[in-house]
Scaffold this motif. Structure first.
Motif, PDB file in Angstrom:
ATOM      1  N   ARG A 270       0.924  -1.243  -0.043  1.00  0.00           N
ATOM      2  CA  ARG A 270       0.163   0.052   0.025  1.00  0.00           C
ATOM      3  C   ARG A 270       0.828   1.044  -0.061  1.00  0.00           C
ATOM      4  O   ARG A 270       0.493   2.336  -0.743  1.00  0.00           O
ATOM      5  N   ALA A 271       1.757   1.340   0.785  1.00  0.00           N
ATOM      6  CA  ALA A 271       2.971   2.366   0.765  1.00  0.00           C
ATOM      7  C   ALA A 271       3.275   2.792  -0.557  1.00  0.00           C
ATOM      8  O   ALA A 271       3.544   3.770  -1.129  1.00  0.00           O
ATOM      9  N   GLU A 272       3.846   1.483  -1.189  1.00  0.00           N
ATOM     10  CA  GLU A 272       4.190   1.697  -2.793  1.00  0.00           C
ATOM     11  C   GLU A 272       3.433   2.396  -3.768  1.00  0.00           C
ATOM     12  O   GLU A 272       3.745   3.039  -4.347  1.00  0.00           O
ATOM     13  N   ALA A 273       2.173   1.677  -3.533  1.00  0.00           N
ATOM     14  CA  ALA A 273       0.947   2.258  -4.414  1.00  0.00           C
ATOM     15  C   ALA A 273       0.722   3.638  -4.270  1.00  0.00           C
ATOM     16  O   ALA A 273       0.589   4.382  -5.053  1.00  0.00           O
ATOM     17  N   VAL A 274       0.705   3.857  -2.874  1.00  0.00           N
ATOM     18  CA  VAL A 274       0.570   5.371  -2.815  1.00  0.00           C
ATOM     19  C   VAL A 274       1.460   6.296  -3.287  1.00  0.00           C
ATOM     20  O   VAL A 274       1.214   7.368  -3.883  1.00  0.00           O
ATOM     21  N   TYR A 275       2.753   5.960  -3.095  1.00  0.00           N
ATOM     22  CA  TYR A 275       3.656   6.899  -3.539  1.00  0.00           C
ATOM     23  C   TYR A 275       3.842   6.577  -5.067  1.00  0.00           C
ATOM     24  O   TYR A 275       4.068   7.883  -5.653  1.00  0.00           O
ATOM     25  N   GLN A 276       3.590   5.618  -5.800  1.00  0.00           N
ATOM     26  CA  GLN A 276       3.467   5.656  -7.294  1.00  0.00           C
ATOM     27  C   GLN A 276       2.289   6.612  -7.708  1.00  0.00           C
ATOM     28  O   GLN A 276       2.386   7.410  -8.679  1.00  0.00           O
ATOM     29  N   PHE A 277       1.110   6.477  -6.867  1.00  0.00           N
ATOM     30  CA  PHE A 277      -0.014   7.540  -7.143  1.00  0.00           C
ATOM     31  C   PHE A 277       0.580   9.005  -6.982  1.00  0.00           C
ATOM     32  O   PHE A 277       0.372   9.844  -8.124  1.00  0.00           O
ATOM     33  N   ILE A 278       1.381   9.312  -6.044  1.00  0.00           N
ATOM     34  CA  ILE A 278       1.733  10.828  -5.788  1.00  0.00           C
ATOM     35  C   ILE A 278       2.882  10.962  -6.972  1.00  0.00           C
ATOM     36  O   ILE A 278       2.924  12.231  -7.291  1.00  0.00           O
ATOM     37  N   ARG A 279       3.694  10.027  -7.200  1.00  0.00           N
ATOM     38  CA  ARG A 279       4.518  10.270  -8.339  1.00  0.00           C
ATOM     39  C   ARG A 279       3.823  10.730  -9.755  1.00  0.00           C
ATOM     40  O   ARG A 279       4.185  11.521 -10.514  1.00  0.00           O
ATOM     41  N   GLY A 280       2.558   9.999 -10.159  1.00  0.00           N
ATOM     42  CA  GLY A 280       1.900  10.253 -11.163  1.00  0.00           C
ATOM     43  C   GLY A 280       1.235  11.619 -11.174  1.00  0.00           C
ATOM     44  O   GLY A 280       1.228  12.427 -12.009  1.00  0.00           O
ATOM     45  N   ILE A 281       0.693  11.991  -9.844  1.00  0.00           N
ATOM     46  CA  ILE A 281       0.201  13.137  -9.803  1.00  0.00           C
ATOM     47  C   ILE A 281       1.218  14.469  -9.855  1.00  0.00           C
ATOM     48  O   ILE A 281       1.139  15.637 -10.808  1.00  0.00           O
ATOM     49  N   SER A 282       2.513  14.107  -9.511  1.00  0.00           N
ATOM     50  CA  SER A 282       3.542  15.113  -9.412  1.00  0.00           C
ATOM     51  C   SER A 282       4.043  15.124 -11.027  1.00  0.00           C
ATOM     52  O   SER A 282       4.202  16.270 -11.594  1.00  0.00           O
ATOM     53  N   ASP A 283       4.044  14.077 -11.813  1.00  0.00           N
ATOM     54  CA  ASP A 283       4.523  14.234 -13.250  1.00  0.00           C
ATOM     55  C   ASP A 283       3.421  15.180 -14.143  1.00  0.00           C
ATOM     56  O   ASP A 283       3.796  15.782 -14.748  1.00  0.00           O
ATOM     57  N   LYS A 284       1.907  14.896 -13.632  1.00  0.00           N
ATOM     58  CA  LYS A 284       1.172  15.550 -14.368  1.00  0.00           C
ATOM     59  C   LYS A 284       0.875  17.131 -13.844  1.00  0.00           C
ATOM     60  O   LYS A 284       0.821  17.831 -14.723  1.00  0.00           O
ATOM     61  N   ALA A 285       1.403  17.400 -12.753  1.00  0.00           N
ATOM     62  CA  ALA A 285       1.466  18.817 -12.554  1.00  0.00           C
ATOM     63  C   ALA A 285       2.629  19.530 -13.300  1.00  0.00           C
ATOM     64  O   ALA A 285       2.637  20.691 -13.788  1.00  0.00           O
ATOM     65  N   ALA A 286       3.700  18.895 -13.672  1.00  0.00           N
ATOM     66  CA  ALA A 286       4.946  19.261 -14.219  1.00  0.00           C
ATOM     67  C   ALA A 286       4.401  19.542 -15.594  1.00  0.00           C
ATOM     68  O   ALA A 286       4.578  20.664 -16.271  1.00  0.00           O
TER      69      ALA A 286
END
Ligand SMILES: [Zn+2]
Length: 470
Positions: A270-286
């Motif tokens: 779960r910690a890994e999945a949430v990290y990947q979710f946040i990574r995805g958000i950050s990529d989209k923000a960029a």
């Protein structure tokens, strides 16, 4: 148990306690020596040298710079065949938390501070290894004591790297200790942690003109999005960040921003999945801001896999030794420190000791990853409840002799625990069987770390947030 065996166990334990008492002043000197240095993770050059030299003086075979990690080391004491018991040394400090050993806020000015008490863990656990080795030599019992000098615990990197590179391969069981709010052996999970840095790359220009490729915009948008989505997408998982770089002067549009993000959950997947979710958000923000994005993964660690076999063995020894023996002066000093943080409050301090099995710890530990592969036993020593881990007051306490009684108790327990395991291969086998039962066929996978070149070749670039992992 046969009478002969029982007699031998008692003889060894008596010898061990004698040897431990003899080196106790050295352990206390090392607490202070490491505290003075307070070196940052992967920069613990002098702390690692002090501890490795100390082991060498006591007859251990020392390997420095193991696995190509400059501040990692191993030290081995071996006599005949027998189980290999690994004791973990930690010795890194936390940035920005340094405080004089006084009961008030008075910064040291050093880059780091021992606000997690790792100046105790290294010497306490190594002291146990040395005392146990002397007892083995005196009584002629067979076995292998392996000290693993683990850098960089505060960013949960060191043990993941050492696991991946094979430094733990020989270990049959692992023992360690840590400061906490209770005294006792621990057999319960703690949090898993996944950690990485997100780098946003824009274009600089005069702040007075229209500048659309602002790296800070993207970083802030990413963070706002994480906060906005937290409640519904991952209310079960903690996500903490710091902004490591966000520009330097308002009239130059930031062309680079860096956010260090960690997720924390008992459930590793779960910690890994949430990290990947946040990574995805950050990529989209960029993308929305028209700036570049790069992830620089740092590390991931599971929380503890409980092991009752080892915890019960350690707790039996702890019950014999008893809780930390604080003097009245120690207690008065800690009370004064508590007054500085929580004026008017009476100090709450665990004066008892018991086995902790219920619930989970809020902290993440990189030996958690090891505990899913090799049975791990840990003992805690208590500090006053009002002294927060990772706070200046913890660093102050760690530098004062009032803090010594706790880790000394842990050291004595680990000395006896190490020898109990060395003399009882059946208990080691039982601990391994328990681990296999708890994992129940789950795939663990390889330890996963990033920043390898940075940490092994240019760790200072990690701390000044300029690192680029090739
Ligand atoms: Zn710690």
């Amino acid at each position: 148990m046969k009478a002969d065996d029982e007699h031998k166990l008692k003889e060894t334990a008596d010898a061990a306690r004698r040897h431990w008492l003899a080196i106790r002043p050295q352990i206390e000197r090392q607490f202070q020596a490491l505290w003075q240095l307070a070196e940052l993770p992967n920069m613990e050059f002098r702390s690692a040298t002090i501890l490795a030299d100390w082991l060498e003086e006591h007859g251990f075979t020392v390997s420095r710079h193991v696995c190509g990690i400059p501040t990692a080391f191993t030290a081995s004491y071996r006599h005949g065949d027998g189980p290999c018991i690994a004791l973990l040394a930690e010795y890194d400090a936390l940035p920005g938390t340094g405080n004089m050993a006084v009961p008030r806020r008075e910064a040291t000015g050093l880059p780091g501070g021992h606000a997690c008490g790792h100046n105790h863990i290294g010497p306490a656990n190594i002291g146990a290894a040395i005392a146990a080795a002397h007892a083995m030599a005196e009584t002629g019992i067979d076995g292998h004591i392996l000290v693993i000098g683990c850098p960089s615990e505060e960013i949960v990197w060191g043990k993941i790297a050492l696991l991946r590179e094979g430094a733990f391969d020989q270990a049959d069981a692992i023992l360690t200790s840590h400061g906490d709010y209770q005294n006792g052996a621990v057999s319960r999970p703690c949090q898993s942690v996944v950690s990485g840095e997100f780098v946003f790359l824009g274009e600089s220009g005069h702040g007075g003109t229209v500048r659309r490729q602002n790296a800070l915009d993207a970083a802030e948008l990413a963070i706002q999005s994480v906060e906005r989505l937290r409640a519904h997408h991952f209310p079960d998982t903690a996500a903490e960040h710091v902004m490591r770089l966000g520009g330097r002067i308002p009239n130059v549009t930031p062309d680079e921003a860096r956010v260090w993000m960690t997720t924390r959950q008992v459930d590793f997947e779960r910690a890994e999945a949430v990290y990947q979710f946040i990574r995805g958000i950050s990529d989209k923000a960029a993308t929305m801001c028209g700036v570049g994005f790069r992830e620089q993964f740092i590390t991931a660690t599971r929380g503890y896999l409980a092991n009752d076999t080892l915890a019960e063995l350690l707790q039996r020894r702890m019950d014999e030794i008893g809780p930390p023996r604080w003097s009245d002066a120690d207690l008065a000093w800690m009370q004064e420190l508590v007054h500085a943080i929580r004026p008017g409050e009476r100090m709450k301090l665990d004066r008892d000791t018991r086995l902790h099995r219920v619930g989970h710890d809020l902290y993440g530990q990189d030996d958690g990853e090891a505990s899913w592969r090799i049975p791990l036993g840990r003992v805690n020593w208590a500090v006053p409840e009002q002294v927060p881990l990772h706070n200046w007051s913890f660093a102050a306490l760690s530098g004062h002799t009032a803090s010594h009684a706790g880790p000394l108790m842990a050291s004595e327990v680990l000395t006896l625990g190490t020898l109990d395991l060395i003399q009882s291969p059946a208990t080691v086998a039982q601990a391994k069987a328990e681990l296999a039962r708890r994992i129940a066929g789950r795939t663990i996978g390889e330890p996963r770390i990033g920043a390898w070149h940075t940490m092994t070749e240019a760790p200072d670039s990690f701390w000044d947030a300029t690192w680029v992992e090739s």
